[in-house]
Design a protein around this motif. Sequence first.
Motif, PDB file in Angstrom:
ATOM      1  N   GLY A 186       0.779  -1.241   0.000  1.00 46.52           N
ATOM      2  CA  GLY A 186       0.000   0.000   0.000  1.00 46.52           C
ATOM      3  C   GLY A 186       0.804   1.282   0.000  1.00 46.52           C
ATOM      4  O   GLY A 186       0.243   2.361  -0.101  1.00 46.52           O
ATOM      5  N   GLY A 187       2.116   1.216   0.141  1.00 48.28           N
ATOM      6  CA  GLY A 187       2.928   2.426   0.134  1.00 48.28           C
ATOM      7  C   GLY A 187       2.945   3.138   1.476  1.00 48.28           C
ATOM      8  O   GLY A 187       2.803   2.519   2.532  1.00 48.28           O
ATOM      9  N   PHE A 188       3.117   4.465   1.419  1.00 48.20           N
ATOM     10  CA  PHE A 188       3.272   5.289   2.614  1.00 48.20           C
ATOM     11  C   PHE A 188       2.054   5.204   3.533  1.00 48.20           C
ATOM     12  O   PHE A 188       0.917   5.324   3.088  1.00 48.20           O
ATOM     13  N   VAL A 189       2.298   5.008   4.823  1.00 49.68           N
ATOM     14  CA  VAL A 189       1.245   4.981   5.845  1.00 49.68           C
ATOM     15  C   VAL A 189       1.354   6.301   6.610  1.00 49.68           C
ATOM     16  O   VAL A 189       2.272   6.472   7.417  1.00 49.68           O
ATOM     17  N   PRO A 190       0.453   7.274   6.356  1.00 56.70           N
ATOM     18  CA  PRO A 190       0.635   8.613   6.930  1.00 56.70           C
ATOM     19  C   PRO A 190       0.497   8.696   8.444  1.00 56.70           C
ATOM     20  O   PRO A 190       1.129   9.523   9.067  1.00 56.70           O
ATOM     21  N   PHE A 191      -0.336   7.848   9.052  1.00 56.34           N
ATOM     22  CA  PHE A 191      -0.554   7.933  10.492  1.00 56.34           C
ATOM     23  C   PHE A 191      -0.552   6.541  11.114  1.00 56.34           C
ATOM     24  O   PHE A 191      -1.052   5.591  10.516  1.00 56.34           O
ATOM     25  N   ILE A 192      -0.015   6.462  12.317  1.00 52.53           N
ATOM     26  CA  ILE A 192      -0.071   5.201  13.062  1.00 52.53           C
ATOM     27  C   ILE A 192      -1.408   5.153  13.782  1.00 52.53           C
ATOM     28  O   ILE A 192      -1.711   6.011  14.607  1.00 52.53           O
ATOM     29  N   THR A 193      -2.200   4.149  13.443  1.00 50.04           N
ATOM     30  CA  THR A 193      -3.511   3.961  14.069  1.00 50.04           C
ATOM     31  C   THR A 193      -3.531   2.611  14.774  1.00 50.04           C
ATOM     32  O   THR A 193      -2.597   1.817  14.647  1.00 50.04           O
ATOM     33  N   GLU A 194      -4.610   2.363  15.475  1.00 50.80           N
ATOM     34  CA  GLU A 194      -4.776   1.072  16.159  1.00 50.80           C
ATOM     35  C   GLU A 194      -4.756  -0.082  15.145  1.00 50.80           C
ATOM     36  O   GLU A 194      -4.149  -1.125  15.379  1.00 50.80           O
ATOM     37  N   ASP A 195      -5.400   0.126  13.995  1.00 53.02           N
ATOM     38  CA  ASP A 195      -5.423  -0.909  12.950  1.00 53.02           C
ATOM     39  C   ASP A 195      -4.030  -1.166  12.390  1.00 53.02           C
ATOM     40  O   ASP A 195      -3.650  -2.305  12.131  1.00 53.02           O
TER      41      ASP A 195
END
Length: 196
Positions: A126-135
């Motif tokens: 999926g490429g860049f993950v902008p934010f760290i979330t619970e998921d």
Amino acid sequence: STARKYLIRSLLENEHTEDLNFDNDRFPPQKAIYISLLKETGIHKRNKKLDYYELSKPGRESNLYELWNASERFLESALSNKRNLLEFYELLEKPTYKLKKGFIDFWVPIFLIAKKEDFALFHSNGGFVPFITEDTIDLIHKKPQDFLIKSYDVSGLKVNLIESYKELVQIGDSRTKGTQSTFLSIFGNFLKFQRG
């Protein structure tokens, strides 16, 4: 497993509040883990300058001081090239540290949340993950090999430039939002705006 998920949720939602907003009269497992792993070791403490709580390096007297240093060295090793997160798990499992899997499952997400402003996270598909979330943390826990990490040295960025970009992308005041202030957060907001 449930305690880990609740602790991660509390960190993501209440990192900048005292005792992560846990109820004073109740002691669920996640609160006991928080007290022993984060509060008593000095990892979760009040930032006296900005008057909010944050996750930061423990003092030299803490038994987690060397582990924190080793984790930071892993991040530094990702300055020139992306590194697979599985390598971080494997590093902590080595005989040098002799850490049990149960502890590592807590340590890695806590450290990633604490240092979220110093690296960018990428999913192999999926490429860049902008934010760290619970998921995101849950996916990292299940398949760390699917994630890559790339560190950035943000120490030279001009504060007034960051503040201007924060205002432009409406991140908000760093005193109320904690440490969400570097260019990675700004870029994440630009990306959300562009995708929308």
